[in-house]
Design a protein around this motif. Structure first.
Motif, PDB file in Angstrom:
ATOM      1  N   PRO A   1      96.863  65.105  48.232  1.00 31.76           N
ATOM      2  CA  PRO A   1      96.944  66.338  47.442  1.00 31.76           C
ATOM      3  C   PRO A   1      98.256  66.496  46.689  1.00 31.76           C
ATOM      4  O   PRO A   1      98.285  67.136  45.629  1.00 31.76           O
ATOM      5  CB  PRO A   1      96.756  67.450  48.484  1.00 31.76           C
ATOM      6  CG  PRO A   1      97.196  66.825  49.776  1.00 31.76           C
ATOM      7  CD  PRO A   1      96.787  65.379  49.674  1.00 31.76           C
ATOM      8  N   TYR A   2      99.333  65.925  47.203  1.00 32.21           N
ATOM      9  CA  TYR A   2     100.618  65.999  46.516  1.00 32.21           C
ATOM     10  C   TYR A   2     100.600  65.143  45.252  1.00 32.21           C
ATOM     11  O   TYR A   2     101.063  65.573  44.187  1.00 32.21           O
ATOM     12  CB  TYR A   2     101.736  65.542  47.458  1.00 32.21           C
ATOM     13  CG  TYR A   2     101.774  66.287  48.768  1.00 32.21           C
ATOM     14  CD1 TYR A   2     102.382  67.536  48.867  1.00 32.21           C
ATOM     15  CD2 TYR A   2     101.186  65.747  49.914  1.00 32.21           C
ATOM     16  CE1 TYR A   2     102.406  68.222  50.081  1.00 32.21           C
ATOM     17  CE2 TYR A   2     101.195  66.429  51.115  1.00 32.21           C
ATOM     18  CZ  TYR A   2     101.805  67.669  51.200  1.00 32.21           C
ATOM     19  OH  TYR A   2     101.807  68.350  52.390  1.00 32.21           O
ATOM     20  N   LEU A   3     100.039  63.942  45.362  1.00 27.52           N
ATOM     21  CA  LEU A   3      99.915  63.085  44.183  1.00 27.52           C
ATOM     22  C   LEU A   3      98.982  63.716  43.157  1.00 27.52           C
ATOM     23  O   LEU A   3      99.255  63.700  41.946  1.00 27.52           O
ATOM     24  CB  LEU A   3      99.391  61.706  44.575  1.00 27.52           C
ATOM     25  CG  LEU A   3     100.307  60.787  45.369  1.00 27.52           C
ATOM     26  CD1 LEU A   3      99.599  59.464  45.654  1.00 27.52           C
ATOM     27  CD2 LEU A   3     101.607  60.539  44.634  1.00 27.52           C
ATOM     28  N   ALA A   4      97.850  64.236  43.623  1.00 28.95           N
ATOM     29  CA  ALA A   4      96.866  64.796  42.701  1.00 28.95           C
ATOM     30  C   ALA A   4      97.438  65.976  41.932  1.00 28.95           C
ATOM     31  O   ALA A   4      97.351  66.039  40.697  1.00 28.95           O
ATOM     32  CB  ALA A   4      95.613  65.205  43.471  1.00 28.95           C
ATOM     33  N   LEU A   5      98.036  66.918  42.627  1.00 27.59           N
ATOM     34  CA  LEU A   5      98.607  68.083  41.947  1.00 27.59           C
ATOM     35  C   LEU A   5      99.763  67.677  41.041  1.00 27.59           C
ATOM     36  O   LEU A   5      99.867  68.163  39.903  1.00 27.59           O
ATOM     37  CB  LEU A   5      99.089  69.105  42.978  1.00 27.59           C
ATOM     38  CG  LEU A   5      98.028  70.063  43.520  1.00 27.59           C
ATOM     39  CD1 LEU A   5      98.542  70.796  44.750  1.00 27.59           C
ATOM     40  CD2 LEU A   5      97.594  71.062  42.454  1.00 27.59           C
ATOM     41  N   GLY A   6     100.629  66.799  41.510  1.00 30.68           N
ATOM     42  CA  GLY A   6     101.770  66.385  40.699  1.00 30.68           C
ATOM     43  C   GLY A   6     101.351  65.703  39.418  1.00 30.68           C
ATOM     44  O   GLY A   6     101.915  65.942  38.348  1.00 30.68           O
ATOM     45  N   CYS A   7     100.328  64.839  39.509  1.00 34.26           N
ATOM     46  CA  CYS A   7      99.885  64.112  38.313  1.00 34.26           C
ATOM     47  C   CYS A   7      99.140  65.033  37.351  1.00 34.26           C
ATOM     48  O   CYS A   7      99.284  64.899  36.128  1.00 34.26           O
ATOM     49  CB  CYS A   7      99.024  62.924  38.712  1.00 34.26           C
ATOM     50  SG  CYS A   7      99.975  61.544  39.388  1.00 34.26           S
ATOM     51  N   VAL A   8      98.348  65.962  37.859  1.00 39.93           N
ATOM     52  CA  VAL A   8      97.679  66.924  36.979  1.00 39.93           C
ATOM     53  C   VAL A   8      98.711  67.771  36.236  1.00 39.93           C
ATOM     54  O   VAL A   8      98.604  67.988  35.020  1.00 39.93           O
ATOM     55  CB  VAL A   8      96.710  67.810  37.780  1.00 39.93           C
ATOM     56  CG1 VAL A   8      96.236  68.995  36.943  1.00 39.93           C
ATOM     57  CG2 VAL A   8      95.508  67.000  38.251  1.00 39.93           C
ATOM     58  N   ILE A   9      99.722  68.237  36.935  1.00 41.80           N
ATOM     59  CA  ILE A   9     100.760  69.038  36.280  1.00 41.80           C
ATOM     60  C   ILE A   9     101.515  68.204  35.259  1.00 41.80           C
ATOM     61  O   ILE A   9     101.799  68.662  34.136  1.00 41.80           O
ATOM     62  CB  ILE A   9     101.711  69.647  37.334  1.00 41.80           C
ATOM     63  CG1 ILE A   9     100.965  70.690  38.171  1.00 41.80           C
ATOM     64  CG2 ILE A   9     102.932  70.276  36.663  1.00 41.80           C
ATOM     65  CD1 ILE A   9     101.752  71.187  39.374  1.00 41.80           C
TER      66      ILE A   9
END
Length: 467
Positions: free
Chosen positions: A366-374
């Motif tokens: 979830p940290y990678l997913a949110l960071g990359c979306v942002i």
């Protein structure tokens, strides 16, 4: 709010004293151990545990852990990059005291997410939580933006008494049906109570579409805290299930056919307390900045799916006309579009309006997913990206000419296709940094190789109980 400061060897001012006091409070409540939790590149939750009396020492100096887990696969095989994947080296796990909580579903235990720091006291470049915190901090400094985020959690509930490795649904009622809610009433009631005891506000808990499937939606927080909350709630769901003779799976595809488990991201951008996705002069109340941010996410969706839908099992879920969002399209409340603009209820849109990213599942870190979306959204903001015409209805029904005119195309149908897009995407790779970007690439390739030659049924079985 989660602190945006990195851990400091020896502890930040007052931190060790605070940890000592918190440890004493937990011990007085019968808590004997603390779970130190993080998520690896493959999306697997990893932990170390310490006795409660060791919390102050952990806050000051961390707890040792090998960096090799950055290149573990879901099956615990190890791949390598030029700097990761060897047995050499050590890291320190530093618990975030702001997120420390006693586990209501695991009496005697508390839980805290960790940041991973090198032995020299520097940020570990493979730490996904540190990556997300850096992206959020950079957005605040460079654009004056803050974010609110939430991650939906869908899971399948099976009988623990089922034959080894098999999935037998623990509820037989229909999708969204009252029968299914009754069948698992005690389990879900205890889940609501556990969330409340852990300070997790729940918006909804209901039976979902697939056999034995449920969904829980929790309140939005800053992105780092939202990712922490997703990990905590899944730990709670799993622990409670075991106490009820149940077994749960968050895998994108518990079985090869049908609707899988999603982990949709909801995200809104804010400046000075104002939601940029509401009250603006652009389409459906968006501001110009919200449109550009959304356009940035839309443009990078093919590469993003290497992070947001990272498992071979993810491709069993990402099918057209199943509300999985498999086309590069956006729309207002259109559940078949990869990006769904959620306006919220009249009278509450200023607080509720957000962007839902649908091609996301819970195999994703979830940290990678949110960071990359942002990061993708910020790239759109920086270039003034323009949203194409919105899509109504199912994009799968568009003719080839109309789809091309709208820029609507199918997201990669294979993990290999997503990985190829990711390897070409300089925005995402730069945001992650070379060490973490290479780890993502190596782990995805390792997962591809691990299922080479397997049919859909065997792929589903291989990942059924991994997440």
């Amino acid at each position: 709010m989660t602190t945006l400061a990195d851990p400091v060897p020896g502890g930040r001012p007052g931190e060790v004293e605070r940890a000592d006091a918190l440890g004493g409070e937990l011990a007085a409540r019968g808590v004997h151990g603390i779970v130190l939790a993080y998520v690896d590149t493959a999306g697997i939750g990893r932990v170390k545990t310490i006795p409660t009396a060791g919390l102050a020492s952990a806050a000051a100096w961390g707890v040792g852990m090998s960096p090799v887990f950055d290149t573990f696969l879901a099956n615990d095989h190890i791949v390598a990059t030029d700097v990761l994947g060897s047995p050499d080296g050590d890291l320190r796990l530093y618990p975030d005291l702001d997120r420390l909580v006693a586990l209501a579903a695991q009496p005697g235990w508390a839980w805290a997410p960790v940041d991973r720091v090198t032995q020299d006291g520097e940020r570990h470049p493979g730490c996904s939580r540190t990556f997300l915190r850096r992206v959020v901090a950079d957005a605040a400094r460079g654009h004056g933006l803050a974010f609110k985020a939430g991650i939906e959690i869908e899971w399948s509930v099976g009988l623990d008494s089922a034959p080894e490795g098999e999935f037998v649904p623990a509820a037989t009622g229909p999708a969204y049906g009252a029968t299914r809610q009754v069948e698992l009433s005690e389990y879900t009631a205890e889940l609501l109570a556990a969330c409340a005891a852990q300070g997790v506000d729940v918006d909804q808990l209901h039976p979902e579409y697939a056999p034995g499937q449920f969904e829980i939606s929790v309140g939005a927080l800053d992105p780092v805290a939202a990712a922490d909350r997703s990990v905590l709630v899944r730990q709670t769901i799993r622990a409670l299930a075991r106490r009820h003779g149940l077994r749960v799976s968050f895998s994108p595809a518990v079985v090869a056919e049908g609707v899988g488990n999603g982990g949709h991201i909801h995200l809104s951008a804010w400046r000075d307390g104002t939601n940029l996705h509401a009250g603006g002069a652009r389409r459906h109340g968006m501001t110009a900045e919200a449109e550009a941010f959304t356009a940035g996410v839309l443009a990078r969706l093919p590469a993003l799916t290497a992070v947001t839908a990272p498992s071979p099992a993810s491709r069993l879920r990402l099918k057209p006309s199943q509300w999985a969002g498999v086309f590069t399209a956006w729309g207002l409340e259109t559940r078949e579009c990869a990006l769904r603009l959620v306006r919220g209820t009249a009278g509450r849109r200023a607080e509720q309006a957000n962007l839902e990213v649908k091609p996301v599942d819970l195999a994703a870190n979830p940290y990678l997913a949110l960071g990359c979306v942002i990061a993708a959204g910020l790239a759109g903001l920086a270039t003034g990206a323009v949203l194409p015409e919105e899509t109504e209805g199912d994009p799968a029904r568009l003719g080839a000419v109309e789809a091309a005119a709208r820029g609507v195309r199918r997201l990669p149908a294979s993990l290999a296709g997503s990985l190829a897009e990711f390897r070409r995407d300089e925005v995402l790779r730069t945001a992650l940094g070379p060490v973490l970007a290479d780890a993502v690439s190596a782990v995805r390739q390792g997962e591809i190789d691990a299922v080479d030659g397997l049919d859909d049924e065997r792929v589903a079985a291989a990942y059924r109980w991994k997440y």
